[in-house]
Design an enzyme around this catalytic site. Sequence first.
Site, PDB file in Angstrom:
ATOM      1  N   HIS A  93      -1.333   5.105   9.593  1.00 33.39           N
ATOM      2  CA  HIS A  93       0.016   5.688   9.696  1.00 33.39           C
ATOM      3  C   HIS A  93      -0.064   7.012  10.443  1.00 33.39           C
ATOM      4  CE1 HIS A  93      -0.045   2.954   6.252  1.00 33.39           C
ATOM      5  NE2 HIS A  93       1.249   2.796   6.400  1.00 33.39           N
TER       6      HIS A  93
ATOM      7  N   GLU B 222       4.940  -4.993   8.384  1.00 35.55           N
ATOM      8  CA  GLU B 222       3.560  -4.838   7.874  1.00 35.55           C
ATOM      9  C   GLU B 222       3.018  -6.151   7.308  1.00 35.55           C
ATOM     10  OE1 GLU B 222       3.263  -0.139   6.595  1.00 35.55           O
ATOM     11  OE2 GLU B 222       3.555  -1.616   5.023  1.00 35.55           O
TER      12      GLU B 222
ATOM     13  N   HIS C 181       0.839  -1.219   0.000  1.00 34.04           N
ATOM     14  CA  HIS C 181       0.000   0.000   0.000  1.00 34.04           C
ATOM     15  C   HIS C 181       0.872   1.266   0.000  1.00 34.04           C
ATOM     16  CE1 HIS C 181      -0.220  -0.533   4.680  1.00 34.04           C
ATOM     17  NE2 HIS C 181       0.819   0.199   4.364  1.00 34.04           N
TER      18      HIS C 181
ATOM     19  N   HIS D 239      10.828  -3.473   3.059  1.00 31.42           N
ATOM     20  CA  HIS D 239      11.246  -2.071   2.955  1.00 31.42           C
ATOM     21  C   HIS D 239      11.672  -1.537   4.312  1.00 31.42           C
ATOM     22  CE1 HIS D 239       6.988  -1.567   4.111  1.00 31.42           C
ATOM     23  NE2 HIS D 239       7.088  -0.249   4.176  1.00 31.42           N
TER      24      HIS D 239
END
Length: 310
Positions: free
Chosen positions: A59, A240, A12, A193
């Site tokens: 977030h 995540e 996302h 990431h």
Amino acid sequence: MAKIIAGISSSHVPAIGAAIDNKQTEEPYWKRVFSGFEKSKRWMAETKPDVVIAIYNDHASAFSVEMIPTFALGTAAEFPPADEGWGPRPVPVVKGHPELASHIATSAILGGFDLTICNKMEVDHGLTVPLNLMFGSPKEWPCPVIPLAVNVVQYPPPTGQRCYDLGKAIRRAVDSYPEDLKVVVFGTGGMSHQISGPRAGLINEKFDKAFLDGLTKNPKALAKMPHIEYMREAGAEGIEMVMWLVMRGALDDKVKEVYRFYTVPASNTAVGHIILENAGKSAKPAARKKVGARKAAVRKSGKKAARKAA
Ligand SMILES: [Fe+2]
């Protein structure tokens, strides 16, 4: 009865949303990413779910760092896009399904799986980017979406096993909902990431692809992977990916992998995507109807009518 027919997982990455909003999807850098979702959009258009349950993380948009629920279920009638610093994304308001969401809350909590109930909540790119990737950019999202936010921004996030078990609790809840609904579960986030520190920019293609394999074929083993392995192999933000296990837990033990896509990078993130169908999925009535019409035409009027039906 309601039925979970399939699950999808997708990264996302916020830059994907910015590329859509700034009409950069045809630029070579972004075309490489978006072309990987063309088949997915066709699959989704044929599948036509009645409801999506979207597992994502906030977030610091709806929840500040002062208050971070581990699992937060959206029970509202609608969820506006959040202002993430550049104004809200120009995407439709997400319409919820309060009845099914309340049923999930009741079933899960009374069954021993405590959830935070959110009767008012804004949603950020964590949820809206996967909706774009699967539905394109319509004026209205084609079906209600129940958001379920998972804390993966502050230690300790839930374990992969807990996420997998939450998927099982969602499955039990949906299976016991009396209305006939086709439900698709989204797991979002990842893949590898890391956005800060000495390892910023880390991408681990080998790990990501093994994770995709495990998600399809051996989710029970994948659910046992400890946090430290996500951190070490997939970077700090790679955690995540535990959210993908919520989706997987909601599916049958054995699933059919119908599509997979992986590319690096988008921004500084590895983009991964998978579509898994339950064995009993009946998600393509339009396709079956077309085949049926073609066969009937052959019986009735020969090849000419058959061509017309095709
Ligand atoms: Fe994220």
